[in-house]
Design a protein around this motif. Structure first.
Motif, PDB file in Angstrom:
ATOM      1  N   UNK A  39      90.529 -57.359 -46.015  1.00 42.33           N
ATOM      2  CA  UNK A  39      91.071 -57.683 -44.771  1.00 42.33           C
ATOM      3  C   UNK A  39      92.487 -57.004 -44.898  1.00 42.33           C
ATOM      4  N   UNK A  40      92.456 -55.579 -44.117  1.00 44.98           N
ATOM      5  CA  UNK A  40      93.997 -54.944 -44.087  1.00 44.98           C
ATOM      6  C   UNK A  40      94.717 -55.260 -42.823  1.00 44.98           C
ATOM      7  N   UNK A  41      95.785 -55.371 -43.090  1.00 44.59           N
ATOM      8  CA  UNK A  41      96.683 -55.801 -42.081  1.00 44.59           C
ATOM      9  C   UNK A  41      96.389 -55.166 -40.507  1.00 44.59           C
ATOM     10  N   UNK A  42      96.217 -56.247 -39.725  1.00 36.25           N
ATOM     11  CA  UNK A  42      95.898 -55.621 -38.199  1.00 36.25           C
ATOM     12  C   UNK A  42      94.313 -55.280 -38.043  1.00 36.25           C
ATOM     13  N   UNK A  43      93.393 -55.528 -38.838  1.00 35.61           N
ATOM     14  CA  UNK A  43      92.246 -55.310 -38.838  1.00 35.61           C
ATOM     15  C   UNK A  43      91.395 -56.516 -39.317  1.00 35.61           C
ATOM     16  N   UNK A  44      90.117 -56.538 -38.762  1.00 31.01           N
ATOM     17  CA  UNK A  44      89.080 -57.466 -39.193  1.00 31.01           C
ATOM     18  C   UNK A  44      88.616 -57.270 -40.741  1.00 31.01           C
ATOM     19  N   UNK A  45      87.978 -58.408 -41.177  1.00 32.78           N
ATOM     20  CA  UNK A  45      87.550 -58.148 -42.612  1.00 32.78           C
ATOM     21  C   UNK A  45      86.340 -57.343 -42.564  1.00 32.78           C
ATOM     22  N   UNK A  46      86.196 -56.732 -43.644  1.00 36.96           N
ATOM     23  CA  UNK A  46      85.019 -55.397 -43.671  1.00 36.96           C
ATOM     24  C   UNK A  46      84.670 -55.448 -45.222  1.00 36.96           C
ATOM     25  N   UNK A  47      83.394 -55.019 -44.974  1.00 38.06           N
ATOM     26  CA  UNK A  47      82.480 -54.884 -46.270  1.00 38.06           C
ATOM     27  C   UNK A  47      83.087 -53.844 -47.025  1.00 38.06           C
TER      28      UNK A  47
END
Length: 122
Positions: A39-47
């Motif tokens: 999970x990077x700042x400002x984004x949703x958790x991603x594979x």
């Protein structure tokens, strides 16, 4: 009860490498699909990467050719090695255990670790 403990996150310079570890209990990693998310700042958790019970791989396009995921049955641990790290790789990295595997892709399970922070900066 599934319990996951991630480690290995640290500050690394752009172009550097690191290896994240996820020690599992309550689930056998070699018998189950496992995944690493971020999970990077400002984004949703991603594979980031997934590995099936048969050691098939699912890598996100942004990390493909820069990462490798593998399991160690003796340690009941899943690892993620990332190379040529970029500032945009900065984020919290999470282990996910026992998900599904459909059409070559890892499917998220409800079992998460607490995360480990990766910071890529000069």
């Amino acid at each position: 009860q599934v319990h996951l403990v991630e480690s290995g996150g640290t500050l690394v310079r752009p172009g550097g490498s690191l290896t994240l570890s996820c020690v599992a209990s309550g689930i056998r990693v070699v018998n189950n699909p496992m995944g690493w998310y971020r999970q990077v700042p400002g984004k949703e958790r991603e594979l980031v990467a997934g590995i099936s019970s048969a050691s098939l791989y699912d890598y996100a396009p942004f990390i493909k050719d820069r990462a490798y995921i593998w399991k160690d049955g003796a340690k009941n641990t899943v690892f993620l090695r990332m190379n040529n790290l970029k500032p945009e790789d900065t984020g919290e990295y999470y282990c996910n255990a026992g998900g599904g595997w459909i059409n070559g892709h890892y499917i998220t399970s409800p079992h998460w670790g607490q995360g480990t922070l990766v910071t890529v900066s000069s």
